[in-house]
Design an enzyme around this catalytic site. Structure first.
Site, PDB file in Angstrom:
ATOM      1  N   CYS A  50     -11.520  12.740   5.742  1.00 64.31           N
ATOM      2  CA  CYS A  50     -11.459  11.572   4.862  1.00 64.31           C
ATOM      3  C   CYS A  50     -12.151  10.415   5.566  1.00 64.31           C
ATOM      4  O   CYS A  50     -12.353  10.439   6.774  1.00 64.31           O
ATOM      5  CB  CYS A  50     -10.020  11.186   4.563  1.00 64.31           C
ATOM      6  SG  CYS A  50      -9.106  12.448   3.662  1.00 64.31           S
ATOM      7  N   GLU A 106      -5.863   3.635  -2.017  1.00 66.29           N
ATOM      8  CA  GLU A 106      -7.292   3.930  -2.088  1.00 66.29           C
ATOM      9  C   GLU A 106      -7.741   4.475  -3.431  1.00 66.29           C
ATOM     10  O   GLU A 106      -7.040   5.283  -4.045  1.00 66.29           O
ATOM     11  CB  GLU A 106      -7.661   4.956  -1.001  1.00 66.29           C
ATOM     12  CG  GLU A 106      -7.389   4.455   0.398  1.00 66.29           C
ATOM     13  CD  GLU A 106      -7.723   5.453   1.490  1.00 66.29           C
ATOM     14  OE1 GLU A 106      -7.971   5.002   2.621  1.00 66.29           O
ATOM     15  OE2 GLU A 106      -7.731   6.674   1.225  1.00 66.29           O
TER      16      GLU A 106
END
Length: 193
Positions: A68, A117
């Site tokens: 990520c 996010e």
């Protein structure tokens, strides 16, 4: 990574509203910002899992998907995926494909640390073995996709909160991760289109 790396802040619709230093953005009141998740597969359809380094600020020593990260201001997401895969896992990828353009999540650690996010999900294909960067990754392992998905969906595998939410959406794309349909880049948040 440099200490002055910035992330792109966004509103609830995915429009850019500024930037902030990555080192300062994660806390108990983390603003919504752009990120990405990537799932690395080999040509046999095995998934590369990684365990986050034990000193990471968020979810240390947690098993998760391959990699990520956050796009830099003005950086295209496929370029960000490739950059982070090379940095964290020493991988040069053959392809990077958008899968879930609108994935978003918010998760809170036991200590109050928050992830918040807009996090499009990508598939990357490789033909080489990873060389993990110990600053980012404690361990890696390959796992057949179906075995991974089954153990996540049944709750047998302790996995990061974002991966736990992403896996059912990826399973819905079909049984073979190498033939999943590519997502529409026009559906990405405006901040990264």
């Amino acid at each position: 990574m440099t200490n002055d790396e910035h992330v792109v802040l966004v509103d609830g619709e995915g429009n850019p509203v500024g930037t902030a230093p990555k080192a300062a953005v994660h806390g108990t009141d983390t603003p919504l910002h752009m990120a990405f998740s990537s799932y690395v597969f080999d040509r046999e359809g095995r998934l590369l899992l990684s365990r986050r380094a034990g000193h990471k600020q968020t979810w240390p020593a947690q098993w998760t998907n391959s990699c990520c990260g956050h796009p830099l201001p003005g950086e295209a997401l496929p370029a960000a995926v490739s950059r982070r895969l090379e940095y964290e896992l020493g991988l040069v990828v053959e392809s990077v494909d958008l899968l879930l353009p609108r994935f978003a999540y918010r998760a809170v650690m036991d200590n109050g640390m928050v992830e918040n996010e807009l996090c499009p999900v990508y598939r990357a294909i490789v033909s080489v073995e990873p060389t993990p960067n110990p600053d980012e990754v404690d361990a890696v392992r390959w796992m057949p996709w179906k075995q991974f998905a089954d153990t996540v969906m049944s709750g047998e595998l302790d996995i990061s909160p974002w991966a736990r939410e992403q896996v059912p959406q990826l399973v819905a794309l079909g049984p073979d991760p190498l033939t999943w349909p590519v997502g529409d880049p026009a559906r990405l948040p405006a901040a990264v289109r």
